[in-house]
Scaffold this active site. Structure first.
Site, PDB file in Angstrom:
ATOM      1  N   ASN A  93      -5.795  -3.086 -21.196  1.00  0.00           N
ATOM      2  CA  ASN A  93      -6.459  -2.013 -20.461  1.00  0.00           C
ATOM      3  C   ASN A  93      -7.138  -2.486 -19.171  1.00  0.00           C
ATOM      4  O   ASN A  93      -7.259  -1.712 -18.224  1.00  0.00           O
ATOM      5  CB  ASN A  93      -7.493  -1.351 -21.383  1.00  0.00           C
ATOM      6  CG  ASN A  93      -8.488  -0.505 -20.624  1.00  0.00           C
ATOM      7  OD1 ASN A  93      -8.170   0.581 -20.159  1.00  0.00           O
ATOM      8  ND2 ASN A  93      -9.705  -1.030 -20.455  1.00  0.00           N
ATOM      9  N   SER A 148      -1.044   3.956 -14.742  1.00  0.00           N
ATOM     10  CA  SER A 148      -1.712   4.957 -13.894  1.00  0.00           C
ATOM     11  C   SER A 148      -0.660   5.886 -13.308  1.00  0.00           C
ATOM     12  O   SER A 148       0.495   5.482 -13.117  1.00  0.00           O
ATOM     13  CB  SER A 148      -2.440   4.260 -12.742  1.00  0.00           C
ATOM     14  OG  SER A 148      -2.836   5.224 -11.772  1.00  0.00           O
ATOM     15  N   TYR A 162      -2.203  -1.792  -5.642  1.00  0.00           N
ATOM     16  CA  TYR A 162      -2.517  -1.318  -7.003  1.00  0.00           C
ATOM     17  C   TYR A 162      -1.351  -0.475  -7.542  1.00  0.00           C
ATOM     18  O   TYR A 162      -0.919  -0.640  -8.680  1.00  0.00           O
ATOM     19  CB  TYR A 162      -3.810  -0.508  -6.940  1.00  0.00           C
ATOM     20  CG  TYR A 162      -4.231   0.172  -8.216  1.00  0.00           C
ATOM     21  CD1 TYR A 162      -4.590  -0.567  -9.343  1.00  0.00           C
ATOM     22  CD2 TYR A 162      -4.298   1.570  -8.298  1.00  0.00           C
ATOM     23  CE1 TYR A 162      -4.990   0.069 -10.511  1.00  0.00           C
ATOM     24  CE2 TYR A 162      -4.704   2.203  -9.453  1.00  0.00           C
ATOM     25  CZ  TYR A 162      -5.042   1.455 -10.555  1.00  0.00           C
ATOM     26  OH  TYR A 162      -5.441   2.086 -11.712  1.00  0.00           O
ATOM     27  N   ALA A 165       1.532  -2.653  -8.447  1.00  0.00           N
ATOM     28  CA  ALA A 165       1.277  -3.363  -9.715  1.00  0.00           C
ATOM     29  C   ALA A 165       1.512  -2.442 -10.910  1.00  0.00           C
ATOM     30  O   ALA A 165       2.131  -2.838 -11.911  1.00  0.00           O
ATOM     31  CB  ALA A 165      -0.155  -3.891  -9.733  1.00  0.00           C
TER      32      ALA A 165
END
Ligand code: NDP
Length: 279
Positions: A93, A148, A162, A165
């Site tokens: 997480n 996400s 981000y 990734a």
């Protein structure tokens, strides 16, 4: 009997936000848990929250560690095995959109930010998976990754490293799911939309700007059609569902989106992020 009774769970990034909420739910549902993060004070808050909910100290292993370091990862695995003997569930997480200290955005962000972002959101997941794999093979365990919605096909110029990734993480989830199911290990993922956590603070946004950002999102149906920012429990409940083989055994290598409808519209892309923070 509680549904995770006798199961041991490592939850990275459990000193705050989604990980903290998942740790509390797992512990309340009978699991032995290793909670971890770099910030000792916040990690202690998670520990106290769990103890106050009536969970015994004997079910808790609290480890201050940086999950991007090999030593930190080894400590998580070793201390969990020392205390509980086995590992049944790994929740990858820990994550963040690392901000460029110079304030640079988009293509001007430094390569150092790129490396740090991928090290935390992707490489640490790969390393933890490799280190925990032999133990999950023994227990026929589960891995739940936290991705996400920024991994999706829309452009993310404000958070491009981000988003890169997390997109790579989704491919890693799919590929490891097929590689590991032959050993009886299930791998799945959850893809949150906007959730009110320490995430924006970790990006360097002060509390007031963070609040403005969440309020803006929740006030614009092109950003969040449900007109509400998610809470950590909204995601934690999905993590527990994916970690519970009785409920989700036939789900392999998938990511469940929980975003109040954002990905169906993705209208927030037209707004300027500075305006959303009230800057
Ligand atoms: P928080 O900032 O509240 O929590 C992030 C957690 O990750 C903290 O416990 C933090 O601990 C830990 N962490 C960060 N860097 C490291 C590190 N190097 N080593 C160890 N632990 C680390 O954010 P969220 O709860 O929102 O984030 C959880 C996950 O959810 C992340 O993967 C994030 O990308 C994802 N996500 C969040 C969304 C949101 O809107 N909130 C949306 C989509 C995805 P510490 O600071 O103590 O090290």
């Amino acid at each position: 009997m509680p549904r995770f009774s006798g199961k041991t769970v490592i939850i990275t990034g459990s000193s705050n936000g989604i990980g903290r909420s998942a740790a509390l739910l797992f512990a309340q549902d009978g699991a032995n848990i290793t909670i971890t993060g770099r910030n000792a004070e916040r990690l202690e808050e998670t520990r106290q929250l769990i103890l106050k909910s009536g969970v015994s100290e004997s079910h808790l292993n609290s480890v201050v560690a940086d999950v991007t370091t090999s030593g930190g990862q080894d400590l998580l695995v070793k201390s969990t095995l020392d205390k509980f003997g086995k590992i049944h569930i790994l929740v990858n997480n820990a994550g963040a959109a690392v901000a460029d200290a110079t304030g640079a955005t988009g293509t001007d962000q430094s390569i150092d930010v790129y490396h740090k972002t991928l090290q935390l959101n992707l490489q640490a997941v790969i390393e933890m998976t490799k280190k925990v794999k032999p133990h999950l093979m023994e227990t026929k365990g589960e891995i739940v990754n936290v991705s996400s919605i920024v991994a999706g096909p829309q452009a993310q110029p404000d958070f491009m490293y981000y988003a890169i990734a997390k997109a790579a993480l989704d491919q890693y989830t799919r590929s490891t799911a097929i590689d590991l199911i032959q050993h009886g290990i299930r791998v799945n993922s959850v893809s949150p939309g906007v959730v009110a956590t320490g995430f924006t603070n970790a990006m360097g946004m002060p509390d007031q700007a963070s609040q403005k950002f969440y309020n803006f999102m929740a006030a614009h149906k092109e950003c969040i059609p449900a007109l509400v920012a998610g809470q950590p429990e909204d995601i934690a409940n999905i993590i527990l569902f994916l970690a519970d083989r009785k409920l989700s055994s036939y789900i392999i290598g998938q990511s469940i989106v929980a975003d109040g409808g954002s990905t169906l519209v993705m209208g927030c892309q037209v707004h300027d992020i500075k305006q959303m923070m009230g800057l």
